[in-house]
Design a protein around this motif. Structure first.
Motif, PDB file in Angstrom:
ATOM      1  N   ARG A  37       0.710  -0.718   0.042  1.00 48.44           N
ATOM      2  CA  ARG A  37      -0.250  -0.205   0.358  1.00 48.44           C
ATOM      3  C   ARG A  37       0.665   0.864  -0.257  1.00 48.44           C
ATOM      4  O   ARG A  37       0.696   2.307   0.348  1.00 48.44           O
ATOM      5  CB  ARG A  37      -0.646   0.160   1.473  1.00 48.44           C
ATOM      6  N   PHE A  42      -1.405   3.988  -6.222  1.00 48.80           N
ATOM      7  CA  PHE A  42      -2.971   2.945  -6.581  1.00 48.80           C
ATOM      8  C   PHE A  42      -3.111   2.944  -4.410  1.00 48.80           C
ATOM      9  O   PHE A  42      -2.465   2.089  -3.525  1.00 48.80           O
ATOM     10  CB  PHE A  42      -1.811   1.111  -6.694  1.00 48.80           C
ATOM     11  N   LYS A  43      -4.496   3.345  -4.423  1.00 54.69           N
ATOM     12  CA  LYS A  43      -5.103   4.516  -3.521  1.00 54.69           C
ATOM     13  C   LYS A  43      -5.185   2.444  -2.266  1.00 54.69           C
ATOM     14  O   LYS A  43      -5.261   2.345  -1.389  1.00 54.69           O
ATOM     15  CB  LYS A  43      -6.445   4.944  -3.373  1.00 54.69           C
ATOM     16  N   GLU A  44      -6.166   2.185  -3.964  1.00 54.39           N
ATOM     17  CA  GLU A  44      -6.247   0.484  -2.347  1.00 54.39           C
ATOM     18  C   GLU A  44      -4.803  -0.213  -2.774  1.00 54.39           C
ATOM     19  O   GLU A  44      -5.594  -1.814  -2.629  1.00 54.39           O
ATOM     20  CB  GLU A  44      -7.410  -0.291  -3.386  1.00 54.39           C
ATOM     21  N   GLY A  45      -4.139   0.068  -3.083  1.00 50.87           N
ATOM     22  CA  GLY A  45      -2.454  -0.884  -2.718  1.00 50.87           C
ATOM     23  C   GLY A  45      -2.765  -1.786  -3.946  1.00 50.87           C
ATOM     24  O   GLY A  45      -3.462  -1.551  -4.904  1.00 50.87           O
ATOM     25  N   TYR A  46      -1.463  -2.063  -4.535  1.00 54.31           N
ATOM     26  CA  TYR A  46      -1.279  -3.117  -5.701  1.00 54.31           C
ATOM     27  C   TYR A  46       0.041  -4.831  -4.963  1.00 54.31           C
ATOM     28  O   TYR A  46       0.527  -5.115  -4.094  1.00 54.31           O
ATOM     29  CB  TYR A  46      -0.354  -2.512  -6.738  1.00 54.31           C
ATOM     30  N   SER A 191      -5.264  -5.846 -10.360  1.00 54.87           N
ATOM     31  CA  SER A 191      -5.396  -5.718  -9.269  1.00 54.87           C
ATOM     32  C   SER A 191      -5.053  -6.588  -8.114  1.00 54.87           C
ATOM     33  O   SER A 191      -5.916  -6.792  -7.062  1.00 54.87           O
ATOM     34  CB  SER A 191      -7.226  -5.094  -9.035  1.00 54.87           C
ATOM     35  N   LYS A 192      -5.517  -7.652  -9.172  1.00 59.30           N
ATOM     36  CA  LYS A 192      -4.970  -9.259  -7.830  1.00 59.30           C
ATOM     37  C   LYS A 192      -4.061  -9.760  -9.006  1.00 59.30           C
ATOM     38  O   LYS A 192      -3.011  -8.895  -9.347  1.00 59.30           O
ATOM     39  CB  LYS A 192      -6.858 -10.603  -8.193  1.00 59.30           C
TER      40      LYS A 192
END
Length: 380
Positions: A37, A42-46, A191-192
């Motif tokens: 994070r 990437f606000k939601e993390g990567y 995203s995953k």
């Protein structure tokens, strides 16, 4: 053409400090891809495979001053040391160094505690060569994502020409803000954790790694060895970032490789694919394998374990391919679910044992570059 041997090797990644540790992690179906994070993009993390700097410094402090070298330089130096320490034929005078990287010390753009020229690839290579007091000028190979495999070809060509008696091929790259923002600009980051060749794939994951291998004209003294047969490159001239939709460039690399080497395609026992989990790459590779009549051959991608390690990827994956040949094992393509390409491929779904002798390694990259390489196991 003399067929040189792929001998001592090293892989440093979040999965382990040695090739052996990395193989154990893969056999246990572990992955380096974790949620992070700490990025403004990437606000939601990567998801990525990152190597802890404290861990690197702890290892490096046994051989040098960590403060004098960048994170990437330390990783590559540590990998090279693993390769040359057990080698009786390595010579600081006659052995060459071929370095593979796409972005090198690009992270110094944001925080540079070193001299301004340290960001240049040639300077990084010279710093690494000077650490080992090498007399030969290092060679840098930076050709997008085929760099690691192209460095192996380059080393073999230089040995063949007599420039080097033998050579160390080393490579590495980091997951920097520069690299993250670049791939995100293509909307290519998943995203995953990435799922190569799968119908639910969303794109690429990135990773950090360093790898090295020693290439020599002399075979290992005991047991079996893997020798480099040949490699061929071709550019599809399609697009700056998108591969040919017909797979023409990779197909040309594969078909010319078989023609040049005299190896029959039916002799290929295993394919280590590039397999980035992007729609264009996976589809292009599957079409190329089908056109070359190789779609029945067991194939995997190692990106599900490591992410895309850029300049290290094809080198790291060649080392794993070599180990698969020596160990007679096929390693599962991690995260594969169901086929998401238009042509059926024989994706390896679980680890298994199988007698292997000949393997094909492929790689493709931005700018339309493609490479195909043949490796073969040989007994004393």
């Amino acid at each position: 053409m003399n067929r040189n041997y792929l001998l001592n090797d090293a892989i440093i990644s979040p999965l382990g400090f040695t090739t052996s540790e990395n193989l154990t992690s893969i056999r246990n179906s572990e992955t380096a891809l974790k949620l992070h994070r700490n990025s403004r993009y990437f606000k939601e993390g990567y998801y990525a495979g990152l190597i802890d700097l404290d861990w690197i410094n702890s290892k490096f402090s046994r051989i040098g001053n960590p403060g004098k070298y960048t994170k990437l330089e330390k990783l590559i130096i540590l990998a090279i040391k693993q390769v040359i320490d057990p080698s009786q034929n390595f010579s600081t005078r006659s052995s060459g160094l071929v370095l593979s990287t796409t972005k090198g010390n690009i992270d110094l753009l944001n925080n540079n505690d070193f001299s301004a020229d340290r960001i240049y690839l040639w300077k990084m290579a010279q710093v690494i060569a000077d650490f080992f007091e090498l007399k030969q000028k290092p060679v840098v190979v930076s050709n997008a994502c085929i760099s690691g495999a192209l460095a192996i070809k380059t080393a073999n060509d230089f040995i063949e020409s007599g420039r080097f008696k033998n050579a160390v091929v080393a490579g590495g790259d980091l997951v920097s803000d520069f690299v993250l923002s670049g791939f995100q600009s293509f909307q290519a980051i998943s995203s995953k954790p990435c799922r190569p060749f799968s119908n639910d794939r969303e794109g690429v994951s990135l990773g950090e790694a360093a790898a090295a291998i020693f290439i020599d004209q002399e075979q290992s003294a005991v047991g079996e060895s893997v020798h480099y047969i040949d490699a061929v490159t071709a550019n599809d001239a399609n697009h700056i970032s998108g591969p040919s939709r017909t797979g023409e460039g990779l197909y040309q690399s594969i078909s010319r490789l078989f023609n040049n080497s005299g190896v029959d395609p039916s002799k290929v026992d295993y394919i280590s694919a590039h397999g980035t989990a992007t729609n264009f790459n996976d589809e292009m590779e599957s079409i190329s394998f089908n056109r070359a009549e190789l779609n029945y051959v067991p194939v995997n991608s190692f990106k599900g374990y490591y992410g895309h390690t850029l300049g290290a990827s094809a080198l790291l994956e060649t080392i794993l391919t070599k180990k698969c040949l020596l160990n007679n094992e096929l390693l599962a393509s991690h995260n594969f679910t169901e086929s998401g390409v238009s042509v059926n491929l024989n994706i390896i779904r679980e680890h298994k044992r199988k007698e292997l002798r000949t393997a094909l390694k492929t790689a493709s990259g931005f700018g339309g570059c493609n490479l195909a390489m043949l490796l073969q196991k040989q007994s004393l």
